[in-house]
Design an enzyme around this catalytic site. Structure first.
Site, PDB file in Angstrom:
ATOM      1  N   ARG A 175     -31.480 -62.708 -26.160  1.00  0.00           N
ATOM      2  CA  ARG A 175     -32.250 -62.215 -27.309  1.00  0.00           C
ATOM      3  C   ARG A 175     -31.376 -61.940 -28.530  1.00  0.00           C
ATOM      4  O   ARG A 175     -31.911 -61.762 -29.629  1.00  0.00           O
ATOM      5  CB  ARG A 175     -33.052 -60.973 -26.924  1.00  0.00           C
ATOM      6  CG  ARG A 175     -34.220 -61.287 -25.993  1.00  0.00           C
ATOM      7  CD  ARG A 175     -35.142 -60.092 -25.805  1.00  0.00           C
ATOM      8  NE  ARG A 175     -36.387 -60.459 -25.151  1.00  0.00           N
ATOM      9  CZ  ARG A 175     -36.661 -60.284 -23.851  1.00  0.00           C
ATOM     10  NH1 ARG A 175     -35.771 -59.737 -23.057  1.00  0.00           N
ATOM     11  NH2 ARG A 175     -37.819 -60.656 -23.348  1.00  0.00           N
ATOM     12  N   SER A 177     -26.701 -61.301 -24.659  1.00  0.00           N
ATOM     13  CA  SER A 177     -28.110 -61.375 -24.286  1.00  0.00           C
ATOM     14  C   SER A 177     -28.710 -62.594 -24.967  1.00  0.00           C
ATOM     15  O   SER A 177     -28.363 -62.899 -26.113  1.00  0.00           O
ATOM     16  CB  SER A 177     -28.851 -60.116 -24.763  1.00  0.00           C
ATOM     17  OG  SER A 177     -30.252 -60.344 -24.759  1.00  0.00           O
ATOM     18  N   ALA A 224     -31.380 -70.102 -21.325  1.00  0.00           N
ATOM     19  CA  ALA A 224     -30.625 -69.783 -22.548  1.00  0.00           C
ATOM     20  C   ALA A 224     -29.295 -69.151 -22.130  1.00  0.00           C
ATOM     21  O   ALA A 224     -28.930 -68.057 -22.559  1.00  0.00           O
ATOM     22  CB  ALA A 224     -31.421 -68.876 -23.491  1.00  0.00           C
ATOM     23  N   HIS A 279     -24.380 -64.782 -17.987  1.00  0.00           N
ATOM     24  CA  HIS A 279     -24.932 -65.527 -16.845  1.00  0.00           C
ATOM     25  C   HIS A 279     -23.820 -66.272 -16.103  1.00  0.00           C
ATOM     26  O   HIS A 279     -23.786 -66.308 -14.872  1.00  0.00           O
ATOM     27  CB  HIS A 279     -25.942 -66.579 -17.333  1.00  0.00           C
ATOM     28  CG  HIS A 279     -27.137 -66.037 -18.046  1.00  0.00           C
ATOM     29  ND1 HIS A 279     -27.393 -66.296 -19.370  1.00  0.00           N
ATOM     30  CD2 HIS A 279     -28.167 -65.272 -17.613  1.00  0.00           C
ATOM     31  CE1 HIS A 279     -28.528 -65.723 -19.728  1.00  0.00           C
ATOM     32  NE2 HIS A 279     -29.027 -65.083 -18.689  1.00  0.00           N
TER      33      HIS A 279
END
Ligand code: AMP
Length: 282
Positions: free
Chosen positions: A191, A189, A36, A41
């Site tokens: 999330r 994130s 994801a 990242h």
């Protein structure tokens, strides 16, 4: 156009791939992720690109770091678009193992740590760092990269990984990189995708409270009082905080009076069904 990365699915392919790069005298960087992928990242990838000749990103939603009550099933899985993002940055290989590959039936070895793993996340997710250290240890031993990139976003995790690598004498340099944030300060994130539009607006209070609390401590305020005020503010806007604590930035021990620092302020808080974490230097 960059070549698409080779997708590796077994530890033996990961190992053979790195060995062949090393035999050509090339340096190798690894970026462990749960997929994801977002710009946080990708910042790790971009920095690896500057430092090494070949990059292997790993995508594995690690069951060992989720408790049965946590979001393992709901965690976003977006392999095709992740691989496309990595391809655009020229990543040469992506390791995407199955759970069966990483934890075959009968798997019985785990890595558990004290030191920086004590307290904070461990008080609320006791299984978490054993799961993280075990999988990161297996990835580093599987690929023997020269460097591996981790985000300060997961600050306690970064220190746990550094400790494990030092204690197991693994030949990989751990590189920690600053947190990438949205324009309103919220740390990127995977999330964040769980947040409703209203929760997403409220979520910006998390970095705000971190900044205000850190500013109060830097100005000479009592850390305990500053953290209590920060917790109260988080609750008043709708968070259910797990912790907001000042720690020694190198050991994560509670700071002693007059601790010469460096210090780090770390927070974890629930907003609805989503648990967010963040931290900043004080
Ligand atoms: P995850 O996929 O959440 O396990 O994260 C994989 C790596 O990306 C970890 O080293 C994280 O610390 C790092 N990371 C996640 N979010 C961010 C961010 N907002 N900024 C920098 N690094 C991040």
């Amino acid at each position: 156009m960059n070549h698409p990365p080779i997708v590796l699915r077994t530890i033996s392919d990961l190992r053979a791939n790195t060995a062949s790069w090393h035999s050509e005298g090339l340096t190798v960087g690894m970026i462990p992720t749960m997929g994801a992928l977002h710009d946080g990242h990708l910042a790790l990838v971009a920095e690896a690109r500057r430092r090494v000749d070949r990059i292997v990103a790993t995508i594995f939603v690690n069951p060992a770091q989720f408790a049965p009550t946590e979001d393992f099933g709901a965690y976003p899985r977006t392999e095709a678009s992740d691989v496309a993002k990595l391809a655009a940055l020229g990543v040469e290989a992506v390791f995407v193992p199955t759970a069966q590959e990483m934890y075959p039936v009968g798997h019985a070895t785990t890595i558990s740590l004290a030191g920086p793993a004590l307290g904070l996340e461990t008080d609320f997710r006791p299984h978490f760092f054993t799961g993280v250290a075990t999988v990161v240890g297996k990835l580093l031993i599987g690929g023997f990269p020269d460097i591996a990139m981790f985000g300060e976003k997961d600050y306690q995790q970064l220190l746990v990984v550094r400790q494990m690598v030092a204690d197991l004498h693994l030949p990989t340099e751990i590189v920690g990189l600053p947190t990438v944030r949205e324009t309103d300060g919220l740390a990127l994130s995977s999330r964040n995708a769980y947040l409703s539009p209203e929760e997403r607006r409220t979520a910006a209070s998390l970095p705000e409270v971190l900044n205000e609390t850190a500013a109060a401590i830097r100005a000479g305020g009592n850390a305990g009082e500053a953290c209590r005020a920060g917790l109260a503010k988080l609750k008043s806007v709708g968070f259910r905080p797990d912790y907001l604590e000042l720690r020694n930035a190198l050991t994560l021990a509670a700071p002693t009076p007059g601790d010469a620092g460096p210090l780090r302020l770390l927070v974890a808080a629930w907003l609805g069904k989503t648990r967010l974490i963040d931290n900043i230097a004080v």
